[in-house]
Design a protein around this motif. Sequence first.
Motif, PDB file in Angstrom:
ATOM      1  N   VAL A   8     -11.038   6.266  -6.139  1.00 28.16           N
ATOM      2  CA  VAL A   8     -10.988   6.860  -4.804  1.00 28.16           C
ATOM      3  C   VAL A   8     -12.416   6.908  -4.287  1.00 28.16           C
ATOM      4  O   VAL A   8     -13.369   6.928  -5.068  1.00 28.16           O
ATOM      5  N   ASN A   9     -12.563   6.899  -2.969  1.00 26.69           N
ATOM      6  CA  ASN A   9     -13.916   6.864  -2.397  1.00 26.69           C
ATOM      7  C   ASN A   9     -14.419   8.262  -2.047  1.00 26.69           C
ATOM      8  O   ASN A   9     -15.024   8.508  -1.005  1.00 26.69           O
ATOM      9  N   ALA A  19      -9.392   7.202   0.804  1.00 29.11           N
ATOM     10  CA  ALA A  19      -8.705   5.961   0.431  1.00 29.11           C
ATOM     11  C   ALA A  19      -8.679   5.835  -1.089  1.00 29.11           C
ATOM     12  O   ALA A  19      -9.491   6.453  -1.789  1.00 29.11           O
ATOM     13  N   VAL A  35      -4.246  10.076  -1.624  1.00 29.54           N
ATOM     14  CA  VAL A  35      -4.745  10.304  -0.276  1.00 29.54           C
ATOM     15  C   VAL A  35      -4.078  11.525   0.344  1.00 29.54           C
ATOM     16  O   VAL A  35      -4.748  12.443   0.827  1.00 29.54           O
ATOM     17  N   ILE A  43     -10.911   0.658   2.312  1.00 28.04           N
ATOM     18  CA  ILE A  43     -11.040   0.306   0.904  1.00 28.04           C
ATOM     19  C   ILE A  43     -10.446  -1.085   0.703  1.00 28.04           C
ATOM     20  O   ILE A  43      -9.456  -1.448   1.360  1.00 28.04           O
ATOM     21  N   PRO A  70       0.796  -1.219   0.000  1.00 29.55           N
ATOM     22  CA  PRO A  70       0.000   0.000   0.000  1.00 29.55           C
ATOM     23  C   PRO A  70       0.834   1.277   0.000  1.00 29.55           C
ATOM     24  O   PRO A  70       0.305   2.352  -0.198  1.00 29.55           O
ATOM     25  N   GLY A  74      -3.516  -0.683  -2.543  1.00 27.73           N
ATOM     26  CA  GLY A  74      -4.486   0.147  -1.846  1.00 27.73           C
ATOM     27  C   GLY A  74      -3.785   1.128  -0.935  1.00 27.73           C
ATOM     28  O   GLY A  74      -2.658   0.875  -0.474  1.00 27.73           O
ATOM     29  N   ALA A  75      -4.414   2.243  -0.667  1.00 25.22           N
ATOM     30  CA  ALA A  75      -3.860   3.252   0.232  1.00 25.22           C
ATOM     31  C   ALA A  75      -4.995   3.870   1.033  1.00 25.22           C
ATOM     32  O   ALA A  75      -6.093   4.079   0.507  1.00 25.22           O
ATOM     33  N   GLY A  76      -4.735   4.174   2.277  1.00 21.42           N
ATOM     34  CA  GLY A  76      -5.772   4.713   3.139  1.00 21.42           C
ATOM     35  C   GLY A  76      -6.580   3.595   3.780  1.00 21.42           C
ATOM     36  O   GLY A  76      -6.343   2.404   3.543  1.00 21.42           O
ATOM     37  N   LYS A  77      -7.555   3.972   4.580  1.00 23.83           N
ATOM     38  CA  LYS A  77      -8.363   3.001   5.308  1.00 23.83           C
ATOM     39  C   LYS A  77      -9.759   2.889   4.702  1.00 23.83           C
ATOM     40  O   LYS A  77     -10.279   3.833   4.148  1.00 23.83           O
TER      41      LYS A  77
END
Length: 364
Positions: free
Chosen positions: A323-324, A47, A40, A67, A31, A62-65
């Motif tokens: 991205v979310n 995420a 991010v 996801i 990540p 993946g990066a961030g929380k």
Amino acid sequence: MPPLRTLLAFALALTLLTLAPAAASTLWVPPADPLLASLVTRGGAPAAALLALDDGGARYAGAGKGIARADHFRAGSVTKTFVATVVLQLAAEHRLSLSDTVEDHLPGLVRGAGNDGRALTLRDLLAHTSGLHDFTSDTGGTVPVTPRQALRIALTHPPADLGRFSYSNTNYVLLGLIVEQVTGRSYAAEAERRLIAPLGLTDTSFPGSRTSLPSPHGRAYTADGTDVTVLDPRVAGAAGELVSTLADLDRFYGALLGGDLLSPRWLREMLDTRAAHGAYGMGLYPERLPCGLTVWGHNGRIAGSYVRVAATVDGRRVLAFRVNTDTIASPGLEPALLAAEFCPHTSWNGRAAREAPVPRHPFE
């Protein structure tokens, strides 16, 4: 000389690698991938995730929380590629022609404020050269509307110049109505029958008015942090309703550009950007990268979600990232990420990502 215990451990590791199944070709990237993490840290997303596919297998990061690889998410205007593919398949079957006018299929529907369906062809709709006003400019993409309500909103505005590229979600709402008129089934049903089922896209759907996402899924946020995980997809309809996953989007674009869904003639039509003066084909648009390679795909923006899919013209290499949230605060990160993936010998450091040009396609 290394101790015996170390040598035995090394031998065991080699044995396990030898016994690993050939299908296990997925490489899991940490990540900490710097460009993805930048979505991010500098892009403002809670995420981010990507899934790249080529002959060697799949690579996920993946990066961030909050996801995950298997998450379902709203794909926004990626929907347009699905709808355009259905229309081109119908053209190949001689059930419609790209030179048909809107009036031929929906008589009297497009009238008002200088708009006239007798002057607009299906090619105009597919390539965004109809001049029709984008109804989401009025609704902000947050008000659920029926297709005919969306059209009525658009028709209160005078059109832009016919033949000039002007991206408008109204074009694809109209195409959805035309698919239904020609086939007797909704654009969603036709896409399911022609694209989703044959390709085994088991995590892709047209939710209609269903406001919840299928499981598994994470949360979705607007740029100001509002949770919009629950959303009525009728805010976009045939222009942006789709729900999917990274894996399904990779599979779809690989199959499409690989020639599995359209014959060479109709795939050439889809990639022909002359009508839109190089900006757009039909449900796909090109982006030329710094190494000279042109990739094809689409992006999608809907409340709580931004996604971008790009692929080589033969469909053998595909990248989908998401991205979310619906806005990337540093737009130069997107072309930097594409270049890092498709131009492996191009050096992209933090400065290059910051200074990369803003994409020419602010599509939704």
